[in-house]
Scaffold this motif. Structure first.
Motif, PDB file in Angstrom:
ATOM      1  N   SER A  62      35.949   1.929  70.903  1.00 48.99           N
ATOM      2  CA  SER A  62      35.456   2.537  72.148  1.00 48.99           C
ATOM      3  C   SER A  62      36.593   2.515  73.157  1.00 48.99           C
ATOM      4  O   SER A  62      37.461   1.633  73.132  1.00 48.99           O
ATOM      5  N   ILE A  63      36.589   3.519  74.044  1.00 51.18           N
ATOM      6  CA  ILE A  63      37.615   3.607  75.082  1.00 51.18           C
ATOM      7  C   ILE A  63      37.020   4.325  76.286  1.00 51.18           C
ATOM      8  O   ILE A  63      36.204   5.238  76.129  1.00 51.18           O
ATOM      9  N   ASN A  64      37.385   3.888  77.471  1.00 46.93           N
ATOM     10  CA  ASN A  64      36.927   4.547  78.695  1.00 46.93           C
ATOM     11  C   ASN A  64      37.954   5.592  79.114  1.00 46.93           C
ATOM     12  O   ASN A  64      39.150   5.311  79.168  1.00 46.93           O
ATOM     13  N   LEU A  65      37.456   6.787  79.402  1.00 49.28           N
ATOM     14  CA  LEU A  65      38.298   7.889  79.853  1.00 49.28           C
ATOM     15  C   LEU A  65      37.819   8.380  81.206  1.00 49.28           C
ATOM     16  O   LEU A  65      36.636   8.238  81.542  1.00 49.28           O
ATOM     17  N   ILE A  66      38.719   8.978  81.954  1.00 44.23           N
ATOM     18  CA  ILE A  66      38.399   9.602  83.230  1.00 44.23           C
ATOM     19  C   ILE A  66      38.354  11.106  83.002  1.00 44.23           C
ATOM     20  O   ILE A  66      39.210  11.659  82.301  1.00 44.23           O
ATOM     21  N   ALA A  67      37.358  11.762  83.577  1.00 40.72           N
ATOM     22  CA  ALA A  67      37.219  13.218  83.410  1.00 40.72           C
ATOM     23  C   ALA A  67      38.549  13.906  83.689  1.00 40.72           C
ATOM     24  O   ALA A  67      39.207  13.628  84.693  1.00 40.72           O
ATOM     25  N   THR A  97      27.556  11.551  69.760  1.00 37.68           N
ATOM     26  CA  THR A  97      27.604  12.918  69.255  1.00 37.68           C
ATOM     27  C   THR A  97      29.054  13.265  68.928  1.00 37.68           C
ATOM     28  O   THR A  97      29.941  13.056  69.763  1.00 37.68           O
ATOM     29  N   LEU A  98      29.284  13.790  67.735  1.00 42.05           N
ATOM     30  CA  LEU A  98      30.631  14.142  67.311  1.00 42.05           C
ATOM     31  C   LEU A  98      31.171  15.286  68.165  1.00 42.05           C
ATOM     32  O   LEU A  98      30.564  16.346  68.255  1.00 42.05           O
ATOM     33  N   LEU A  99      32.316  15.062  68.810  1.00 35.22           N
ATOM     34  CA  LEU A  99      32.973  16.074  69.633  1.00 35.22           C
ATOM     35  C   LEU A  99      34.050  16.810  68.849  1.00 35.22           C
ATOM     36  O   LEU A  99      34.244  18.006  69.024  1.00 35.22           O
ATOM     37  N   GLN A 100      34.758  16.061  68.017  1.00 34.91           N
ATOM     38  CA  GLN A 100      35.851  16.661  67.255  1.00 34.91           C
ATOM     39  C   GLN A 100      36.078  15.856  65.983  1.00 34.91           C
ATOM     40  O   GLN A 100      35.999  14.627  65.988  1.00 34.91           O
ATOM     41  N   LEU A 101      36.358  16.561  64.889  1.00 32.20           N
ATOM     42  CA  LEU A 101      36.617  15.963  63.577  1.00 32.20           C
ATOM     43  C   LEU A 101      37.933  16.515  63.060  1.00 32.20           C
ATOM     44  O   LEU A 101      38.198  17.713  63.195  1.00 32.20           O
ATOM     45  N   ASP A 102      38.760  15.639  62.469  1.00 34.09           N
ATOM     46  CA  ASP A 102      40.011  16.133  61.891  1.00 34.09           C
ATOM     47  C   ASP A 102      40.289  15.467  60.556  1.00 34.09           C
ATOM     48  O   ASP A 102      40.036  14.276  60.360  1.00 34.09           O
ATOM     49  N   ASP A 103      40.837  16.263  59.649  1.00 30.95           N
ATOM     50  CA  ASP A 103      41.308  15.814  58.350  1.00 30.95           C
ATOM     51  C   ASP A 103      42.678  16.442  58.109  1.00 30.95           C
ATOM     52  O   ASP A 103      42.796  17.663  58.058  1.00 30.95           O
ATOM     53  N   ASP A 104      43.695  15.617  58.007  1.00 35.09           N
ATOM     54  CA  ASP A 104      45.031  16.027  57.572  1.00 35.09           C
ATOM     55  C   ASP A 104      45.880  16.790  58.588  1.00 35.09           C
ATOM     56  O   ASP A 104      46.858  17.418  58.205  1.00 35.09           O
ATOM     57  N   SER A 105      45.575  16.738  59.889  1.00 34.81           N
ATOM     58  CA  SER A 105      46.469  17.358  60.873  1.00 34.81           C
ATOM     59  C   SER A 105      47.573  16.407  61.310  1.00 34.81           C
ATOM     60  O   SER A 105      48.514  16.816  61.973  1.00 34.81           O
ATOM     61  N   ALA A 117      38.831  14.961  78.320  1.00 35.79           N
ATOM     62  CA  ALA A 117      37.541  14.368  78.678  1.00 35.79           C
ATOM     63  C   ALA A 117      36.802  15.236  79.690  1.00 35.79           C
ATOM     64  O   ALA A 117      37.380  15.667  80.688  1.00 35.79           O
ATOM     65  N   THR A 118      35.524  15.461  79.435  1.00 36.99           N
ATOM     66  CA  THR A 118      34.691  16.258  80.337  1.00 36.99           C
ATOM     67  C   THR A 118      33.860  15.382  81.272  1.00 36.99           C
ATOM     68  O   THR A 118      33.201  15.896  82.163  1.00 36.99           O
ATOM     69  N   PRO A 153      47.272  12.130  82.235  1.00 36.10           N
ATOM     70  CA  PRO A 153      46.387  12.682  83.259  1.00 36.10           C
ATOM     71  C   PRO A 153      46.112  14.160  82.999  1.00 36.10           C
ATOM     72  O   PRO A 153      46.820  14.812  82.232  1.00 36.10           O
ATOM     73  N   GLU A 154      45.106  14.666  83.664  1.00 32.30           N
ATOM     74  CA  GLU A 154      44.810  16.098  83.519  1.00 32.30           C
ATOM     75  C   GLU A 154      46.015  16.903  84.002  1.00 32.30           C
ATOM     76  O   GLU A 154      46.848  16.398  84.755  1.00 32.30           O
ATOM     77  N   PRO A 155      46.172  18.142  83.548  1.00 34.27           N
ATOM     78  CA  PRO A 155      47.387  18.923  83.800  1.00 34.27           C
ATOM     79  C   PRO A 155      47.801  19.054  85.267  1.00 34.27           C
ATOM     80  O   PRO A 155      48.989  19.012  85.573  1.00 34.27           O
ATOM     81  N   ALA A 156      46.861  19.194  86.189  1.00 32.54           N
ATOM     82  CA  ALA A 156      47.235  19.337  87.598  1.00 32.54           C
ATOM     83  C   ALA A 156      47.927  18.074  88.105  1.00 32.54           C
ATOM     84  O   ALA A 156      48.892  18.148  88.875  1.00 32.54           O
TER      85      ALA A 156
END
Length: 175
Positions: A62-67, A97-105, A117-118, A153-156
């Motif tokens: 688990s990890i805490n993210l800022i929008a 809820t699964l947001l993103q799944l990756d195999d082999d990238s 993060a939203t 941080p977010e792009p801005a």
């Protein structure tokens, strides 16, 4: 290409920080997920992990993210062939809820997830072996992998920090 640059940047930041993520078994469910402690972004960390036993191990964190923050998670199977274990990586919201799944990238048969993060709050990620897309332990993969996690941080904010750094450099050159 962009994901690869983020992954490389994360590895360089981690190398300079001498940081380390610790895994404690049993972390095979959302309820037993290992908490990843982080600092303010930009931040990166890594750890040497293992899908152990005779297979069926799933590593939850688990990890805490800022929008607005961008998290990059990479699994890298260990030498000599960078193919064992063949990992699957999932990122989940606070409702599991699964947001993103990756195999082999990722490197070799490693995995790579990048997400902006939203919402501000707890997010989960899990590493399992191929073909366990449900993260229930339905695999026979065993082996060591390096887990790398970075947050920017977010792009801005990145642009504002870069502009500020540019102004400081210009000001020092005038003196």
């Amino acid at each position: 290409m962009l994901k690869g640059l983020f992954a490389l940047g994360a590895i360089l930041i981690v190398g300079a920080a001498n940081a380390l993520i610790i895994e404690t078994e049993s972390n095979n469910t959302f309820g037993t997920a290992n908490a990843v402690t982080r600092a303010a972004s930009p931040w990166a960390d890594l750890g040497n992990m293992r899908l152990g036993g005779t297979g069926g191990d799933v590593d939850f964190f688990s990890i805490n993210l800022i929008a607005g923050e961008i998290i990059t998670i990479v699994t890298t199977p260990q030498p000599p062939d960078f193919t064992t274990p063949d990992t699957l990586l999932g990122l989940f919201d606070n409702n599991q809820t699964l947001l993103q799944l990756d195999d082999d990238s990722g490197p070799g048969l490693g995995s790579l997830v990048q997400w902006q993060a939203t919402y501000t709050g707890t997010h989960f990620f899990a590493v399992t072996g191929f073909p366990d897309q449900n993260f229930t332990g339905g695999h026979s993969q065993v082996g060591n992998y390096v887990l790398t996690v970075s947050i920017v941080p977010e792009p801005a904010t990145i642009l504002a920090l870069a502009a500020g750094a540019g102004l400081l450099i210009a000001r020092r050159r005038r003196k």
